[in-house]
Motif scaffolding. Structure first.
Motif, PDB file in Angstrom:
ATOM      1  N   ARG A  42       0.839  -1.184   0.000  1.00 59.38           N
ATOM      2  CA  ARG A  42       0.000   0.000   0.000  1.00 59.38           C
ATOM      3  C   ARG A  42       0.880   1.242   0.000  1.00 59.38           C
ATOM      4  O   ARG A  42       1.845   1.328   0.737  1.00 59.38           O
ATOM      5  CB  ARG A  42      -0.904  -0.010   1.229  1.00 59.38           C
ATOM      6  CG  ARG A  42      -1.994   1.036   1.190  1.00 59.38           C
ATOM      7  CD  ARG A  42      -2.885   0.957   2.424  1.00 59.38           C
ATOM      8  NE  ARG A  42      -3.360  -0.401   2.599  1.00 59.38           N
ATOM      9  CZ  ARG A  42      -3.245  -1.079   3.736  1.00 59.38           C
ATOM     10  NH1 ARG A  42      -2.677  -0.520   4.778  1.00 59.38           N
ATOM     11  NH2 ARG A  42      -3.710  -2.303   3.833  1.00 59.38           N
ATOM     12  N   ALA A 339     -14.367   2.638   5.256  1.00 63.98           N
ATOM     13  CA  ALA A 339     -13.320   2.109   6.145  1.00 63.98           C
ATOM     14  C   ALA A 339     -13.667   2.364   7.599  1.00 63.98           C
ATOM     15  O   ALA A 339     -13.494   1.497   8.461  1.00 63.98           O
ATOM     16  CB  ALA A 339     -11.976   2.751   5.790  1.00 63.98           C
ATOM     17  N   SER A 345      -9.610  -2.358   5.745  1.00 64.04           N
ATOM     18  CA  SER A 345      -8.548  -1.717   4.978  1.00 64.04           C
ATOM     19  C   SER A 345      -8.617  -2.235   3.551  1.00 64.04           C
ATOM     20  O   SER A 345      -9.208  -3.289   3.284  1.00 64.04           O
ATOM     21  CB  SER A 345      -7.175  -2.004   5.596  1.00 64.04           C
ATOM     22  OG  SER A 345      -6.922  -3.397   5.627  1.00 64.04           O
TER      23      SER A 345
END
Length: 349
Positions: A42, A339, A345
Motif C-alpha cells: 500500500r 473504512a 482496509s
C-alpha cells in the motif's frame, strides 16, 4: 492481466456472514484464471496523483452554512414525507455556488433553499443557488467473472438480470476479505451471483442504507468467496484489469477520476466538485458523498462500481464507490467512510 475461459464449476457454497467478525470460508481460485501475483504494498496517500488538486473557487462561509441548512431541510423533509422526490445538493468547486438538482415542485424547492441567515452574505448565497430540474436514480444493474473476483464486474441476485456492480476488495483485522458494493443493491443474507448466474459471488452482510438501517450511507459487504485487489478496465466485456495500490479521500477540483462498471465499462475524465455533498433518492438521504461530473457518466447497473484515480503507471487509487446520478452529475460513497464504518482496509493487487 487477462482471464481465460472458465473450465471448472464452483464447488464451495457461499457462507452467510452476520458480522465482520465472522470467519468466511473462501473457495480456491477458479481453474483457468491466471494468478494475480503477490500483493502490492500500500502506498502513502501523500504520493497520490490527485492530492495537489484545489477547488477553482473557494466557497464562502455563508455559502457553506447555507448549504448545511439546505441539506438539513432536505433530509428532514425526506424523513417526514418519504422519497417521492429526489435531491442532489453540493457546493460546486468551479463556481463557489450551491447546486440543487431535484424533481420536486418549485414551491417546495423555494422553501428548502431559503437563506440560512439575514446577513447580506447569507441572502446572496441563497439567491445564487443553482437549481437543476432532473430526477436522480440509484444505479441498478462487466458481465461475468470468476474467482478471485475483481472490482467493476456485474453482480446480481437473479441469473442473467442486470443488477449492480462490484466495487473493490477490503479486509478486516483478521484478514477476512469482502467486496464492497452499494447498500441499495441487495438485502442482508442474499446470495449474490455473477451477472450470468454461472458463479456464486458471495453473501451480503452489514448493509447500511437510510431506509433500512437509518445510516446516511449507501454501502454493504459481500463475503464468503475469493476477492482480489484488482479492478476491471476497458469495455463492458473486457478481461483486462489493473491493480489497486491504495485508497483514501478524493480531492475537490481533480479532473481525471474514473469509474468502472458493468453498464458503461471504464471511463475517466470525471471532476470532483465536492466531497461533502448530499444525495436523496428513493432509498433516502446519504451524506457526505463525493459529487462528480464530466466525461461519460455512470448509468443504471453501475451502482457499487469503483470510483478511483490512476497514477502514471496506470494503477488504481480507490476513492469510493458509485451510488447514484442523473446522467450529468453522479455521486459516490466515500472510501474513508466505508473504512470507518466497517473497520476495514483496502486489499491491494
Amino acid at each position: 492481466m487477462r482471464k481465460r475461459t472458465l473450465v471448472g464449476a464452483v464447488a464451495a457454497a457461499a457462507v452467510a456472514l452476520a458480522t465482520l467478525g465472522t470467519s468466511a470460508a473462501h473457495a480456491a481460485p477458479e481453474v483457468g484464471k491466471e494468478s494475480t501475483g503477490s500483493a502490492v504494498a500500500r502506498l502513502d496517500d501523500r504520493l497520490a496523483p490527485d492530492r495537489t488538486a484545489r477547488a477553482t473557487v473557494a466557497a464562502s462561509a455563508a455559502a457553506t452554512a447555507t448549504l448545511e441548512t439546505i441539506q438539513r431541510r432536505i433530509a428532514d423533509y425526506v424523513a417526514t414525507h418519504g422519497t417521492k422526490y429526489t435531491f442532489g445538493s453540493y457546493l460546486d468547486a468551479t463556481t463557489g455556488r450551491i447546486v440543487v438538482d431535484t424533481d420536486a415542485p418549485a414551491d417546495l424547492v423555494a422553501t428548502l433553499i431559503k437563506p440560512a441567515g439575514t446577513t447580506a452574505a447569507h441572502l446572496r448565497a441563497a439567491s445564487e443557488v443553482q437549481v437543476g430540474r432532473s430526477t436522480i436514480s440509484d444505479f441498478w444493474h462487466r458481465r461475468d467473472d470468476i474467482q478471485p473476483y475483481w472490482g467493476g464486474g456485474g453482480i446480481t441476485q437473479t441469473a442473467g438480470v442486470a443488477w449492480c456492480s462490484a466495487g473493490y476488495a477490503v479486509q478486516n483485522g483478521a484478514g477476512t476479505r469482502f467486496s464492497v458494493t452499494a447498500g441499495h443493491c441487495f438485502a442482508n443474507g442474499v446470495n449474490v451471483l455473477t451477472e450470468s448466474g454461472a458463479n456464486p459471488y458471495g453473501v451480503v452482510s452489514n448493509r447500511r442504507l437510510p431506509t433500512v438501517s437509518g445510516h446516511a450511507q449507501d454501502m454493504e459487504l459481500v463475503g464468503g468467496r475469493s476477492y482480489s485487489g484488482r479492478i476491471f478496465t476497458g469495455g463492458v466485456t473486457s478481461t483486462s484489469s489493473v491493480p489497486v495500490v491504495a485508497a483514501g479521500t478524493a480531492y475537490v477540483g481533480f479532473s481525471d477520476y474514473c469509474h468502472s462498471g458493468r453498464t458503461t465499462g471504464e471511463h475517466c475524465g470525471h471532476t470532483a466538485t465536492s466531497i461533502t455533498g448530499q444525495v436523496c433518492t428513493s432509498t433516502g438521504c446519504k451524506s457526505p458523498v463525493i459529487v462528480f461530473n464530466g466525461g461519460t457518466q455512470p448509468a443504471g447497473g453501475d451502482s457499487g462500481s469503483p470510483f478511483y484515480v490512476k497514477d502514471s503507471s496506470g494503477r488504481a487509487w480507490i476513492r469510493g464507490n458509485v451510488i447514484a446520478g442523473n446522467g450529468v452529475t453522479s455521486y459516490a460513497e466515500r472510501y474513508i467512510d466505508v473504512a470507518a464504518a466497517y473497520g476495514i482496509s483496502i486489499v491491494t493487487g
